[in-house]
Design a protein around this motif. Sequence first.
Motif, mmCIF file in Angstrom:
data_model
loop_
_atom_site.group_PDB
_atom_site.id
_atom_site.type_symbol
_atom_site.label_atom_id
_atom_site.label_comp_id
_atom_site.label_asym_id
_atom_site.label_seq_id
_atom_site.Cartn_x
_atom_site.Cartn_y
_atom_site.Cartn_z
ATOM 1 N N PHE A 88 0.837 -1.192 0.000
ATOM 2 C CA PHE A 88 0.000 0.000 0.000
ATOM 3 C C PHE A 88 0.877 1.249 0.000
ATOM 4 O O PHE A 88 1.901 1.297 0.696
ATOM 5 C CB PHE A 88 -0.910 0.030 1.236
ATOM 6 C CG PHE A 88 -2.051 -0.945 1.187
ATOM 7 C CD1 PHE A 88 -3.114 -0.751 0.305
ATOM 8 C CD2 PHE A 88 -2.078 -2.056 2.020
ATOM 9 C CE1 PHE A 88 -4.172 -1.643 0.261
ATOM 10 C CE2 PHE A 88 -3.139 -2.947 1.982
ATOM 11 C CZ PHE A 88 -4.185 -2.736 1.097
ATOM 12 N N GLN A 89 0.471 2.240 -0.784
ATOM 13 C CA GLN A 89 1.156 3.521 -0.824
ATOM 14 C C GLN A 89 0.262 4.557 -0.126
ATOM 15 O O GLN A 89 -0.848 4.816 -0.587
ATOM 16 C CB GLN A 89 1.431 3.937 -2.266
ATOM 17 C CG GLN A 89 2.269 2.948 -3.062
ATOM 18 C CD GLN A 89 3.684 2.817 -2.515
ATOM 19 O OE1 GLN A 89 4.288 3.803 -2.102
ATOM 20 N NE2 GLN A 89 4.201 1.601 -2.496
ATOM 21 N N PRO A 90 0.716 5.167 0.986
ATOM 22 C CA PRO A 90 -0.141 6.101 1.721
ATOM 23 C C PRO A 90 -0.319 7.451 1.041
ATOM 24 O O PRO A 90 -1.252 8.199 1.380
ATOM 25 C CB PRO A 90 0.582 6.247 3.066
ATOM 26 C CG PRO A 90 2.020 5.979 2.747
ATOM 27 C CD PRO A 90 2.009 4.929 1.670
ATOM 28 N N ALA A 91 0.544 7.783 0.116
ATOM 29 C CA ALA A 91 0.462 9.075 -0.572
ATOM 30 C C ALA A 91 1.171 8.961 -1.909
ATOM 31 O O ALA A 91 1.891 7.997 -2.180
ATOM 32 C CB ALA A 91 1.092 10.170 0.288
ATOM 33 N N GLY A 92 0.927 9.949 -2.766
ATOM 34 C CA GLY A 92 1.612 9.962 -4.047
ATOM 35 C C GLY A 92 0.680 9.801 -5.228
ATOM 36 O O GLY A 92 -0.541 9.961 -5.121
#
Length: 269
Positions: A88-92
């Motif tokens: 999972f990528q929390p931002a971007g």
Amino acid sequence: MKNELNDRLFTSLKGDFTPKFLATKDETGTPNVVPIISIQPFNRTTLIFGNFLMLKTERNLKVNTLVSVAVLGEDFYGATIRGKFKGFQPAGEYVDIINSSNMLRYNAYTGIRSAGVIEIVDISTPYSLSKIDVLSGNIRSKLHKAWGMKLSKGQKILHPQVAEKFQRIAAVKVCAFIDETNHPFAIPVMSLQPVAPDVLIFRKKPLEQHFHSLKTDMEMAATVITMDPVAFQVKGIYRDLETQWGAIILNKAYHASVPLQGKEIASVR
């Protein structure tokens, strides 16, 4: 097998409201399948999706990274995409893409917590269903009440509201099992029909080639979505019937949509 999306699948996956389903498995290997409409292609070999109140799926992804995605376009054209969850990528960029989709831009609950990333491993032979296939499969399944009586364990797993959704011909129904590559394999099973309070019957044709690794006594999950803002998932044990037919003897039922996603539905007394 290929690991790059063709133009038709790419377009279907880009649809904000195209039925899309994510299959995972838990630490014991039990399959789980839920609708995740936010799934979309980032490019030809990568899928992304929003982590939005998907607690059970999130737990599964922490212990098993093998997944599959089933997509079924408006013309009943689709495929099963095996993949590996990359985290999972929390931002971007991924989060920005998901949050800008029409489905989440005006979400009544909240934005996504993070964006999940799936690397495509391979793509099944595409499937294409006709309206005749869907209609005839449902009608024929409804006729097999006798099988339901023989297979039933006497458990009232299907709440009337859940049974009613599976009875609908216009519903999109998807099953999942663990295939020969150890992936949870999601596949549309539009003919799935309740024939007892704890039994679902389905006709394998015309997608029988995709069921070659499904054997009696394997664990199986199934989910259903309709135009109503609710979805359900059931789980049970598969039974092979005649060549073209299969059954799921159910033992659990769950909510598969917000705000109760993952909550077990009590058996009917």
